[in-house]
Design a protein around this motif. Structure first.
Motif, PDB file in Angstrom:
ATOM      1  N   ASP A 215       0.842  -1.183   0.000  1.00 40.20           N
ATOM      2  CA  ASP A 215       0.000   0.000   0.000  1.00 40.20           C
ATOM      3  C   ASP A 215       0.889   1.249   0.000  1.00 40.20           C
ATOM      4  OD1 ASP A 215      -1.604   2.160   0.609  1.00 40.20           O
ATOM      5  OD2 ASP A 215      -2.782   1.117   2.136  1.00 40.20           O
ATOM      6  N   PRO A 216       0.908   1.968  -1.134  1.00 37.74           N
ATOM      7  CA  PRO A 216       1.797   3.138  -1.226  1.00 37.74           C
ATOM      8  C   PRO A 216       1.536   4.180  -0.135  1.00 37.74           C
ATOM      9  CG  PRO A 216       0.720   2.683  -3.332  1.00 37.74           C
ATOM     10  CD  PRO A 216       0.101   1.765  -2.338  1.00 37.74           C
ATOM     11  N   SER A 217       0.303   4.192   0.411  1.00 40.86           N
ATOM     12  CA  SER A 217       0.025   5.192   1.441  1.00 40.86           C
ATOM     13  C   SER A 217       0.498   4.726   2.824  1.00 40.86           C
ATOM     14  CB  SER A 217      -1.473   5.507   1.479  1.00 40.86           C
ATOM     15  OG  SER A 217      -2.179   4.422   2.045  1.00 40.86           O
ATOM     16  N   LYS A 218       0.942   3.471   2.896  1.00 34.16           N
ATOM     17  CA  LYS A 218       1.352   2.963   4.212  1.00 34.16           C
ATOM     18  C   LYS A 218       2.765   2.398   4.229  1.00 34.16           C
ATOM     19  CE  LYS A 218      -3.126   1.814   6.201  1.00 34.16           C
ATOM     20  NZ  LYS A 218      -4.092   0.720   6.321  1.00 34.16           N
ATOM     21  N   VAL A 219       3.331   2.206   3.042  1.00 37.14           N
ATOM     22  CA  VAL A 219       4.614   1.494   2.994  1.00 37.14           C
ATOM     23  C   VAL A 219       5.708   2.253   3.752  1.00 37.14           C
ATOM     24  CG1 VAL A 219       5.406   2.400   0.756  1.00 37.14           C
ATOM     25  CG2 VAL A 219       6.143   0.120   1.495  1.00 37.14           C
ATOM     26  N   TRP A 220       5.555   3.561   3.888  1.00 31.47           N
ATOM     27  CA  TRP A 220       6.538   4.357   4.637  1.00 31.47           C
ATOM     28  C   TRP A 220       6.609   3.937   6.106  1.00 31.47           C
ATOM     29  CZ3 TRP A 220       4.708   7.129   8.792  1.00 31.47           C
ATOM     30  CH2 TRP A 220       3.313   7.324   8.853  1.00 31.47           C
ATOM     31  N   LYS A 221       5.544   3.304   6.590  1.00 27.29           N
ATOM     32  CA  LYS A 221       5.523   2.873   7.992  1.00 27.29           C
ATOM     33  C   LYS A 221       6.261   1.557   8.185  1.00 27.29           C
ATOM     34  CE  LYS A 221       0.899   4.253   9.593  1.00 27.29           C
ATOM     35  NZ  LYS A 221      -0.204   3.751  10.418  1.00 27.29           N
ATOM     36  N   ALA A 222       6.521   0.845   7.068  1.00 23.47           N
ATOM     37  CA  ALA A 222       7.089  -0.501   7.181  1.00 23.47           C
ATOM     38  C   ALA A 222       8.518  -0.428   7.706  1.00 23.47           C
ATOM     39  CB  ALA A 222       7.057  -1.173   5.817  1.00 23.47           C
ATOM     40  N   SER A 223       8.828  -1.315   8.626  1.00 25.42           N
ATOM     41  CA  SER A 223      10.213  -1.343   9.105  1.00 25.42           C
ATOM     42  C   SER A 223      10.606  -2.788   9.398  1.00 25.42           C
ATOM     43  CB  SER A 223      10.362  -0.434  10.328  1.00 25.42           C
ATOM     44  OG  SER A 223      10.514  -1.179  11.501  1.00 25.42           O
ATOM     45  N   MET A 224      11.870  -3.090   9.039  1.00 24.30           N
ATOM     46  CA  MET A 224      12.380  -4.436   9.275  1.00 24.30           C
ATOM     47  C   MET A 224      12.332  -4.757  10.769  1.00 24.30           C
ATOM     48  SD  MET A 224      13.243  -7.134   7.995  1.00 24.30           S
ATOM     49  CE  MET A 224      14.153  -7.543   6.552  1.00 24.30           C
ATOM     50  N   ALA A 225      12.541  -3.715  11.586  1.00 24.19           N
ATOM     51  CA  ALA A 225      12.540  -3.928  13.040  1.00 24.19           C
ATOM     52  C   ALA A 225      11.190  -4.502  13.492  1.00 24.19           C
ATOM     53  CB  ALA A 225      12.814  -2.611  13.755  1.00 24.19           C
ATOM     54  N   ASP A 226      10.089  -4.025  12.877  1.00 23.02           N
ATOM     55  CA  ASP A 226       8.769  -4.532  13.280  1.00 23.02           C
ATOM     56  C   ASP A 226       8.632  -6.012  12.951  1.00 23.02           C
ATOM     57  OD1 ASP A 226       8.268  -1.958  13.992  1.00 23.02           O
ATOM     58  OD2 ASP A 226       6.982  -1.508  12.272  1.00 23.02           O
ATOM     59  N   VAL A 227       9.201  -6.383  11.793  1.00 23.05           N
ATOM     60  CA  VAL A 227       9.126  -7.794  11.384  1.00 23.05           C
ATOM     61  C   VAL A 227       9.967  -8.635  12.346  1.00 23.05           C
ATOM     62  CG1 VAL A 227       9.554  -9.426   9.511  1.00 23.05           C
ATOM     63  CG2 VAL A 227       8.707  -7.119   8.986  1.00 23.05           C
ATOM     64  N   ALA A 228      11.184  -8.135  12.647  1.00 27.44           N
ATOM     65  CA  ALA A 228      12.087  -8.869  13.543  1.00 27.44           C
ATOM     66  C   ALA A 228      11.481  -8.988  14.942  1.00 27.44           C
ATOM     67  CB  ALA A 228      13.430  -8.149  13.599  1.00 27.44           C
ATOM     68  N   GLU A 229      10.765  -7.943  15.362  1.00 27.26           N
ATOM     69  CA  GLU A 229      10.195  -7.908  16.706  1.00 27.26           C
ATOM     70  C   GLU A 229       9.193  -9.042  16.939  1.00 27.26           C
ATOM     71  OE1 GLU A 229      11.805  -5.630  18.292  1.00 27.26           O
ATOM     72  OE2 GLU A 229      10.852  -6.058  20.203  1.00 27.26           O
ATOM     73  N   ARG A 230       8.651  -9.569  15.842  1.00 31.24           N
ATOM     74  CA  ARG A 230       7.668 -10.653  15.956  1.00 31.24           C
ATOM     75  C   ARG A 230       8.245 -11.895  16.628  1.00 31.24           C
ATOM     76  NH1 ARG A 230       3.170 -11.136  13.263  1.00 31.24           N
ATOM     77  NH2 ARG A 230       3.653 -13.146  12.307  1.00 31.24           N
ATOM     78  N   LYS A 231       9.565 -12.046  16.528  1.00 27.11           N
ATOM     79  CA  LYS A 231      10.218 -13.194  17.190  1.00 27.11           C
ATOM     80  C   LYS A 231      10.052 -13.106  18.704  1.00 27.11           C
ATOM     81  CE  LYS A 231      14.092 -14.128  14.080  1.00 27.11           C
ATOM     82  NZ  LYS A 231      14.771 -12.868  13.743  1.00 27.11           N
TER      83      LYS A 231
END
Ligand code: AMP
Ligand code: MG
Length: 309
Positions: A215-231
């Motif tokens: 989603d181009p209106s939300k992709v700016w919020k994406a961060s690898m840290a959030d994905v890693a935090e899922r662990k």
């Protein structure tokens, strides 16, 4: 729907239903609180369209209550939103607070602390952002991060450079006690608090983080840290559970909001805010006799086109 007008009519049922709904998600018995007992996908039997129209009605009511809060200039309201990434904190602010007058409402998002903030006690930066009387303050995250993310990532505690003798195994219990004392202090000084934990499932978070990437209106919020935090999901949930157990008080209870369905989360949040504001008995300041005479003089003067002598 004023409280004063509930004379056994439909609004009575409406308020009773609200009361039941609110009690179901308010943590009144924190010692027995378990996150696992709270299903993130719960909708309490509501359909989406019904919930959306209830939200709309509450949002309109909030506009009126905020005007009274502002005019009365006595209470302040602090709304705290806590939840993992993609829990819907930003969108709750956008969609539930739409009825609020920006003059009289401040939102503050709490990020990773700056060097200056780290050099102060942990409540300092929040204390500077508290709403003044008559206003509504919204904290998107808050000092609760200090017993959540900092507890999961203890290297962040090291960055705070506390005197080593003060950092013991009791530090989290001490912080809970400090938070409780701070909140009691706020309430005693006329700031009412509402604390929402937006609870989503790990699977729903995965879906939302994935959708963000497309989603181009939300992709700016994406961060690898959030994905890693899922662990560390389980550790985060344990921290949330312990925090809610220890800081849900009769004066400032937590509301655990099932947030897998955004429409339900928004309805519940709006319902609680209206309920809490309603209990503050907000009203426009009344004029005394002298004030009424003054108004009459102003009216006469303006009608006659003079200026008041
Ligand atoms: P976001 O809300 O997505 O903009 O992210 C803000 C980030 O700041 C989150 O990863 C929070 O965990 C982090 N954060 C907020 N407050 C604190 C705090 N007191 N200590 C450490 N990290 C924090
Ligand atoms: Mg984020």
């Amino acid at each position: 729907m004023r409280r004063g007008s509930r004379n056994g009519d439909a609004s009575e049922a409406f308020f009773m239903r609200n009361g039941r709904l609110i009690r179901r998600f308010r943590i009144d018995n924190p010692r027995r609180f378990r996150l696992a007992d709270h299903d993130p996908a719960e909708t309490a039997g509501f359909e989406k369209d019904v919930a959306e129209s209830i939200t709309l009605a509450h949002v309109q009511r909030m506009t009126d209550l905020q005007q009274r809060l502002y005019a009365q200039h006595s209470w302040a309201l602090l709304i705290i939103l806590q939840g993992v990434d993609a829990a819907g904190k930003d969108s709750a602010i956008k969609r539930v607070m739409v009825g609020l007058n920006p003059q009289g409402c401040v939102v503050h998002p709490f990020k990773v602390p700056t060097a200056e903030e780290l050099d102060h006690d942990f409540l300092w930066r929040a204390a500077r952002r508290l709403p003044p009387r008559g206003d509504i303050g919204i904290f998107n995250r808050s000092y609760y991060e200090e017993v959540l993310v900092v507890r999961v990532h203890q290297e962040q505690l090291k960055a705070q450079r506390l005197p080593p003798g003060l950092v013991t195994r009791r530090i989290w219990d001490e912080r809970f006690a400090d938070v409780n004392a701070f909140e009691r202090y706020l309430l005693r000084n006329g700031t009412a608090l509402i604390k929402f934990h937006l609870r989503i499932s790990k699977e729903e978070q995965r879906r939302r983080l994935l959708a963000r990437l497309n989603d181009p209106s939300k992709v700016w919020k994406a961060s690898m840290a959030d994905v890693a935090e899922r662990k560390l999901w389980t550790k985060h949930m344990v921290a949330y559970e312990d925090a809610i157990r220890n800081t849900s008080t009769p004066e400032a209870p937590w509301y655990v909001v099932p947030a897998d369905h955004k429409w339900f989360a928004r309805m519940l949040i709006a319902t609680v805010i209206v309920d809490v504001l309603d209990r503050l008995h907000l009203d426009f300041p009344k004029l005394d006799r002298a004030g009424q005479r003054q108004i009459q003089r102003m009216r006469d003067a303006l009608r006659a086109g003079w200026s008041v002598k």
